[in-house]
Scaffold this motif. Structure first.
Motif, mmCIF file in Angstrom:
data_model
loop_
_atom_site.group_PDB
_atom_site.id
_atom_site.type_symbol
_atom_site.label_atom_id
_atom_site.label_comp_id
_atom_site.label_asym_id
_atom_site.label_seq_id
_atom_site.Cartn_x
_atom_site.Cartn_y
_atom_site.Cartn_z
ATOM 1 N N GLY A 167 37.475 46.862 33.261
ATOM 2 C CA GLY A 167 38.165 46.259 32.245
ATOM 3 C C GLY A 167 37.313 45.080 31.842
ATOM 4 N N GLN A 168 37.745 44.453 30.639
ATOM 5 C CA GLN A 168 37.147 43.581 29.886
ATOM 6 C C GLN A 168 37.388 42.238 30.862
ATOM 7 O OE1 GLN A 168 38.427 43.314 25.894
ATOM 8 N NE2 GLN A 168 37.077 44.973 25.315
ATOM 9 N N GLY A 169 36.392 41.337 31.104
ATOM 10 C CA GLY A 169 36.725 40.118 32.062
ATOM 11 C C GLY A 169 36.940 40.543 33.488
ATOM 12 N N GLN A 170 37.045 41.610 33.968
ATOM 13 C CA GLN A 170 37.468 42.016 35.215
ATOM 14 C C GLN A 170 35.965 41.757 36.090
ATOM 15 O OE1 GLN A 170 38.499 46.144 36.038
ATOM 16 N NE2 GLN A 170 39.950 45.497 37.660
ATOM 17 N N ARG A 171 36.249 41.591 37.422
ATOM 18 C CA ARG A 171 35.156 41.355 38.376
ATOM 19 C C ARG A 171 35.331 42.355 39.697
ATOM 20 N NH1 ARG A 171 36.124 35.247 37.149
ATOM 21 N NH2 ARG A 171 37.923 35.284 38.820
ATOM 22 N N VAL A 172 34.242 43.057 39.763
ATOM 23 C CA VAL A 172 34.306 44.020 41.205
ATOM 24 C C VAL A 172 33.099 43.482 41.971
ATOM 25 C CG1 VAL A 172 35.488 45.634 39.838
ATOM 26 C CG2 VAL A 172 33.086 45.692 39.962
ATOM 27 N N ALA A 173 33.203 43.590 43.252
ATOM 28 C CA ALA A 173 31.909 43.750 44.197
ATOM 29 C C ALA A 173 31.804 45.063 44.768
ATOM 30 C CB ALA A 173 32.457 42.748 45.318
ATOM 31 N N ALA A 191 24.802 28.833 47.945
ATOM 32 C CA ALA A 191 25.440 30.213 47.581
ATOM 33 C C ALA A 191 26.696 30.079 47.270
ATOM 34 C CB ALA A 191 25.166 31.014 48.880
ATOM 35 N N ALA A 192 27.323 29.178 48.003
ATOM 36 C CA ALA A 192 28.801 28.707 47.311
ATOM 37 C C ALA A 192 28.794 28.157 46.047
ATOM 38 C CB ALA A 192 29.539 27.967 48.473
ATOM 39 N N GLU A 193 27.915 27.179 45.721
ATOM 40 C CA GLU A 193 27.849 26.767 44.611
ATOM 41 C C GLU A 193 27.568 27.762 43.339
ATOM 42 O OE1 GLU A 193 24.637 23.839 44.913
ATOM 43 O OE2 GLU A 193 25.876 22.447 46.232
ATOM 44 N N ALA A 204 29.267 30.967 38.571
ATOM 45 C CA ALA A 204 29.277 32.265 38.333
ATOM 46 C C ALA A 204 30.734 32.739 37.883
ATOM 47 C CB ALA A 204 28.598 33.485 38.919
ATOM 48 N N LEU A 205 31.888 32.383 38.866
ATOM 49 C CA LEU A 205 33.057 32.595 38.573
ATOM 50 C C LEU A 205 33.710 31.783 37.233
ATOM 51 C CD1 LEU A 205 34.473 32.665 42.051
ATOM 52 C CD2 LEU A 205 34.080 34.835 40.546
ATOM 53 N N GLN A 206 33.275 30.456 37.166
ATOM 54 C CA GLN A 206 33.509 29.591 36.240
ATOM 55 C C GLN A 206 33.266 29.981 34.930
ATOM 56 O OE1 GLN A 206 31.890 25.629 36.655
ATOM 57 N NE2 GLN A 206 31.828 25.367 34.508
ATOM 58 N N SER A 239 35.804 37.072 46.538
ATOM 59 C CA SER A 239 36.223 36.268 45.351
ATOM 60 C C SER A 239 36.356 37.229 43.990
ATOM 61 C CB SER A 239 35.358 35.205 45.007
ATOM 62 O OG SER A 239 33.918 35.862 44.618
ATOM 63 N N MET A 240 36.035 38.451 44.121
ATOM 64 C CA MET A 240 36.096 39.256 42.884
ATOM 65 C C MET A 240 37.605 39.942 42.963
ATOM 66 S SD MET A 240 33.079 39.346 41.573
ATOM 67 C CE MET A 240 32.870 37.628 42.033
ATOM 68 N N ASP A 241 37.945 40.584 41.940
ATOM 69 C CA ASP A 241 39.264 41.098 41.788
ATOM 70 C C ASP A 241 39.376 42.429 42.664
ATOM 71 O OD1 ASP A 241 39.756 39.120 39.851
ATOM 72 O OD2 ASP A 241 38.949 40.366 38.259
ATOM 73 N N ILE A 242 38.467 43.214 42.703
ATOM 74 C CA ILE A 242 38.403 44.390 43.428
ATOM 75 C C ILE A 242 37.030 44.583 44.424
ATOM 76 C CG2 ILE A 242 38.397 46.766 43.382
ATOM 77 C CD1 ILE A 242 39.776 46.873 40.815
#
Length: 227
Positions: free
Chosen positions: A33-39, A181-183, A188-190, A211-214
């Protein structure tokens, strides 16, 4: 979920290994989806990078369908696929792939110049996002003059500056120490939140994946959603 930005349906991909086909993807399905984040996780050699390259049209598929921004990627000619990537997709790799002869500012501006924005506007937008990422004192430095974390900040700025619908990230923290890596993860999330940009992140970094949605695991050529 909002209207899908990306749909992959029954993807199959194989390579030749001598006289035998080596099957990599065996029926991958993915809706983003738009704006969705997956790993996407999985063992080395499972086909994670191949999946990214097929989704954006860099690698042809043997079977299936890929739709991005209402375009049928699997049917596009090479120049049409390149135009799609220029306008709708960004990339961040494990190794930054910055152009050594150009400054940080020029590297970030490159995708905007390829879109034929004016140089003044491209530079202004690039300066703004680099400043947001804490790079205002390093704008004119070339990649060799930057630390690994700084180079990856520039790579992230380059991917996000055009505000594409989706950014593909292939082990974006793989060559960084834990703190850096944490920075990079936080930045990226911001930016994803700020511009509502979807992310598809291939990673072995469990903190980044979580930290991803899925989270999906690529195993035996298919994507399995993790609980």
């Amino acid at each position: 979920m909002s209207k899908p930005f990306l749909r992959a349906i029954d993807l199959h991909k194989s390579y030749r290994q001598g006289n035998r086909p080596l099957s990599i993807l065996q029926g991958v399905n993915l809706v983003l989806g738009q704006g969705q984040r997956v790993a996407v996780t999985g063992v080395s050699g499972s086909g994670k990078s191949t999946l990214l390259y097929t989704l954006c049209g860099l690698e042809p598929i043997d079977q299936g369908e890929i739709h991005i921004a209402d375009l049928a990627v699997h049917r596009l000619k090479p120049d049409e696929a390149a135009r799609l990537r220029r306008h709708h997709i960004g990339f961040v790799y494990q190794f930054h792939h910055l152009l050594a002869e150009f400054s940080a500012l020029e590297n970030v501006a490159m995708p905007l110049l390829l879109r034929e924005l004016s140089r003044a506007e491209a530079m202004a937008r690039s300066r703004s996002i680099l400043t947001d990422l804490g790079m205002e004192d390093r704008l004119m430095h070339r990649p060799a003059q930057l630390s690994g974390g700084e180079r990856q900040r520039v790579a992230i700025a380059r991917a996000f500056v055009g505000r594409p619908g989706c950014i593909f990230m292939d082990e974006p923290t793989g060559s960084l120490d834990r703190r850096t890596a944490a920075e990079i993860q936080a930045l990226a999330l911001q930016l994803s939140d700020r511009f509502q940009i979807a992310l598809v992140v291939v990673t072995h970094n469990q903190a980044l994946a979580s930290s991803m949605d899925i989270i999906y695991r690529l195993e035996d050529g298919t994507l399995q959603r993790e609980a």
